[in-house]
Design a protein around this motif. Structure first.
Motif, PDB file in Angstrom:
ATOM      1  N   SER A  72     -33.474  -9.586  19.660  1.00  0.00           N
ATOM      2  CA  SER A  72     -33.802  -8.577  18.641  1.00  0.00           C
ATOM      3  C   SER A  72     -34.254  -7.249  19.244  1.00  0.00           C
ATOM      4  CB  SER A  72     -34.868  -9.119  17.688  1.00  0.00           C
ATOM      5  OG  SER A  72     -36.027  -9.502  18.405  1.00  0.00           O
ATOM      6  N   ASN A  73     -34.936  -7.286  20.371  1.00  0.00           N
ATOM      7  CA  ASN A  73     -35.349  -6.027  21.001  1.00  0.00           C
ATOM      8  C   ASN A  73     -34.143  -5.242  21.491  1.00  0.00           C
ATOM      9  OD1 ASN A  73     -38.093  -6.507  20.592  1.00  0.00           O
ATOM     10  ND2 ASN A  73     -38.338  -7.569  22.547  1.00  0.00           N
ATOM     11  N   LYS A  74     -33.246  -5.943  22.119  1.00  0.00           N
ATOM     12  CA  LYS A  74     -32.039  -5.301  22.642  1.00  0.00           C
ATOM     13  C   LYS A  74     -31.160  -4.774  21.522  1.00  0.00           C
ATOM     14  CE  LYS A  74     -27.895  -6.374  25.361  1.00  0.00           C
ATOM     15  NZ  LYS A  74     -27.198  -7.427  26.153  1.00  0.00           N
ATOM     16  N   TYR A  75     -31.040  -5.561  20.459  1.00  0.00           N
ATOM     17  CA  TYR A  75     -30.131  -5.191  19.375  1.00  0.00           C
ATOM     18  C   TYR A  75     -30.843  -4.601  18.163  1.00  0.00           C
ATOM     19  CZ  TYR A  75     -26.538  -7.702  21.968  1.00  0.00           C
ATOM     20  OH  TYR A  75     -25.649  -8.113  22.942  1.00  0.00           O
ATOM     21  N   LYS A  76     -32.073  -4.140  18.341  1.00  0.00           N
ATOM     22  CA  LYS A  76     -32.793  -3.527  17.217  1.00  0.00           C
ATOM     23  C   LYS A  76     -32.020  -2.351  16.627  1.00  0.00           C
ATOM     24  CE  LYS A  76     -37.326  -1.749  15.829  1.00  0.00           C
ATOM     25  NZ  LYS A  76     -36.752  -0.648  15.035  1.00  0.00           N
ATOM     26  N   PRO A  77     -31.421  -1.457  17.447  1.00  0.00           N
ATOM     27  CA  PRO A  77     -30.628  -0.366  16.867  1.00  0.00           C
ATOM     28  C   PRO A  77     -29.480  -0.885  16.002  1.00  0.00           C
ATOM     29  CG  PRO A  77     -31.078   0.069  19.178  1.00  0.00           C
ATOM     30  CD  PRO A  77     -31.501  -1.347  18.920  1.00  0.00           C
ATOM     31  N   VAL A  78     -28.880  -1.997  16.406  1.00  0.00           N
ATOM     32  CA  VAL A  78     -27.783  -2.577  15.624  1.00  0.00           C
ATOM     33  C   VAL A  78     -28.312  -3.076  14.286  1.00  0.00           C
ATOM     34  CG1 VAL A  78     -26.097  -4.456  15.495  1.00  0.00           C
ATOM     35  CG2 VAL A  78     -26.445  -3.233  17.655  1.00  0.00           C
ATOM     36  N   ILE A  79     -29.421  -3.811  14.316  1.00  0.00           N
ATOM     37  CA  ILE A  79     -30.002  -4.364  13.091  1.00  0.00           C
ATOM     38  C   ILE A  79     -30.451  -3.246  12.166  1.00  0.00           C
ATOM     39  CG2 ILE A  79     -31.870  -5.782  12.175  1.00  0.00           C
ATOM     40  CD1 ILE A  79     -31.769  -7.391  14.786  1.00  0.00           C
ATOM     41  N   ASP A  80     -31.045  -2.197  12.714  1.00  0.00           N
ATOM     42  CA  ASP A  80     -31.485  -1.064  11.894  1.00  0.00           C
ATOM     43  C   ASP A  80     -30.291  -0.366  11.237  1.00  0.00           C
ATOM     44  OD1 ASP A  80     -34.088  -1.587  12.575  1.00  0.00           O
ATOM     45  OD2 ASP A  80     -34.214  -0.027  14.116  1.00  0.00           O
ATOM     46  N   THR A  81     -29.198  -0.255  11.978  1.00  0.00           N
ATOM     47  CA  THR A  81     -28.004   0.404  11.439  1.00  0.00           C
ATOM     48  C   THR A  81     -27.397  -0.393  10.292  1.00  0.00           C
ATOM     49  OG1 THR A  81     -27.528   1.372  13.616  1.00  0.00           O
ATOM     50  CG2 THR A  81     -25.727   1.341  12.035  1.00  0.00           C
ATOM     51  N   LEU A  82     -27.533  -1.707  10.342  1.00  0.00           N
ATOM     52  CA  LEU A  82     -26.985  -2.550   9.281  1.00  0.00           C
ATOM     53  C   LEU A  82     -27.614  -2.223   7.930  1.00  0.00           C
ATOM     54  CD1 LEU A  82     -26.783  -6.064  11.014  1.00  0.00           C
ATOM     55  CD2 LEU A  82     -24.985  -4.354  10.742  1.00  0.00           C
ATOM     56  N   LEU A  83     -28.851  -1.734   7.940  1.00  0.00           N
ATOM     57  CA  LEU A  83     -29.523  -1.394   6.688  1.00  0.00           C
ATOM     58  C   LEU A  83     -28.825  -0.249   5.966  1.00  0.00           C
ATOM     59  CD1 LEU A  83     -33.226  -1.567   7.934  1.00  0.00           C
ATOM     60  CD2 LEU A  83     -32.167  -3.092   6.256  1.00  0.00           C
ATOM     61  N   ASP A  84     -28.108   0.565   6.720  1.00  0.00           N
ATOM     62  CA  ASP A  84     -27.437   1.730   6.135  1.00  0.00           C
ATOM     63  C   ASP A  84     -26.015   1.425   5.676  1.00  0.00           C
ATOM     64  OD1 ASP A  84     -29.709   3.249   6.715  1.00  0.00           O
ATOM     65  OD2 ASP A  84     -28.982   3.744   8.717  1.00  0.00           O
ATOM     66  N   LEU A  85     -25.516   0.238   5.995  1.00  0.00           N
ATOM     67  CA  LEU A  85     -24.144  -0.106   5.625  1.00  0.00           C
ATOM     68  C   LEU A  85     -24.080  -0.619   4.190  1.00  0.00           C
ATOM     69  CD1 LEU A  85     -22.865  -1.969   8.826  1.00  0.00           C
ATOM     70  CD2 LEU A  85     -22.735   0.473   8.278  1.00  0.00           C
ATOM     71  N   SER A  86     -23.054  -0.180   3.478  1.00  0.00           N
ATOM     72  CA  SER A  86     -22.867  -0.666   2.110  1.00  0.00           C
ATOM     73  C   SER A  86     -22.370  -2.097   2.100  1.00  0.00           C
ATOM     74  CB  SER A  86     -21.869   0.237   1.365  1.00  0.00           C
ATOM     75  OG  SER A  86     -20.624   0.294   2.070  1.00  0.00           O
ATOM     76  N   ALA A  87     -21.633  -2.474   3.132  1.00  0.00           N
ATOM     77  CA  ALA A  87     -21.134  -3.845   3.260  1.00  0.00           C
ATOM     78  C   ALA A  87     -21.242  -4.265   4.717  1.00  0.00           C
ATOM     79  CB  ALA A  87     -19.692  -3.937   2.783  1.00  0.00           C
ATOM     80  N   ILE A  88     -21.977  -5.324   4.963  1.00  0.00           N
ATOM     81  CA  ILE A  88     -22.164  -5.817   6.331  1.00  0.00           C
ATOM     82  C   ILE A  88     -21.092  -6.867   6.610  1.00  0.00           C
ATOM     83  CG2 ILE A  88     -23.741  -6.943   7.928  1.00  0.00           C
ATOM     84  CD1 ILE A  88     -26.048  -5.937   6.196  1.00  0.00           C
ATOM     85  N   THR A  89     -20.210  -6.568   7.540  1.00  0.00           N
ATOM     86  CA  THR A  89     -19.138  -7.490   7.890  1.00  0.00           C
ATOM     87  C   THR A  89     -19.208  -7.847   9.361  1.00  0.00           C
ATOM     88  OG1 THR A  89     -17.580  -5.709   8.441  1.00  0.00           O
ATOM     89  CG2 THR A  89     -17.651  -6.437   6.136  1.00  0.00           C
TER      90      THR A  89
END
Length: 225
Positions: free
Chosen positions: A119-136
């Motif tokens: 989660s520390n390494k991929y925190k930017p990825v997880i945070d970006t998912l919040l902005d997606l209208s559809a997570i695929t």
């Protein structure tokens, strides 16, 4: 083919993780299957079902840890055979606390584990998912790929050693470039006047330099008269 794929998906997830009796949404979904279908003989879990079940389980377990006393929580883990398995699900609950199981339904289970365990390494990825209208899965894979920084090749340590065909080795000094060509001119003069090879002269020069570095050779400056 569909049955085989679903069986593989089901096998990848611990049966304890998807104990459907604990998750009402899945009980209701199963109850809505037409009576004409033999439910017991159909592997009805889809990839989305597995992912949602994992996330549901993670959230539920995290909630139980908050509600129960440490002793009750340990007993819960032991009674259900989850002792030692709980940490990875708590990581999921922490990493995806701002999401719902449905939000993550289109992500592969292994990808969920990957992001949560790092989660520390991929925190930017997880945070970006919040902005997606559809997570695929495709979107997550693209973000993960962007997150990975290419490893910079380590500069090779300069080496003068070369190998012979029989496994031996020899040293080879790289070409010496200088504007005034002084090194080459001097070396050639020594070879011509002393009848020595370049290798011999270089070896002697290196020996003298080593002796000077070790203090066995002292540079004496001539005093001006």
């Amino acid at each position: 083919m569909m049955t085989q794929v679903q069986s593989v998906i089901t096998a990848q997830v611990d049966s304890k993780t998807i104990a459907l009796s604990e998750y009402e949404p899945y009980v209701e979904e199963k109850a809505n299957i037409p009576d004409s279908v033999d439910v017991e003989n159909v592997s009805w879990l889809s990839l989305a079902d597995v992912t949602k079940a994992i996330v549901h389980h993670a959230f539920w377990l995290a909630d139980q840890k908050q509600k129960l006393s440490p002793k009750q929580y340990r007993k819960l883990l032991v009674d259900r055979g989850w002792k030692g398995e709980e940490k990875k699900y708590l990581k999921i609950a922490t990493a995806f606390s701002k999401f719902s199981p449905q939000d993550l339904a289109k992500i592969e289970p292994l990808t969920v584990y990957l992001l949560a365990n790092n989660s520390n390494k991929y925190k930017p990825v997880i945070d970006t998912l919040l902005d997606l209208s559809a997570i695929t899965q495709e979107a997550v894979r693209s973000l993960v790929k962007q997150q990975r920084t290419p490893k910079q090749p380590k500069p090779e340590k300069p080496s003068i050693w070369r190998r012979t065909k029989n496994g031996g080795r020899y040293c080879q000094i790289p070409p010496i470039h200088s504007e005034d060509e002084q090194t080459g001119v001097t070396l050639q003069k020594m070879m011509d006047s002393e009848g020595l090879s370049a290798q011999k002269i270089v070896a002697e020069a290196i020996a003298l330099r080593q002796a000077y570095k070790e203090g066995r050779l002292v540079l004496v400056k001539e005093e001006k008269k």
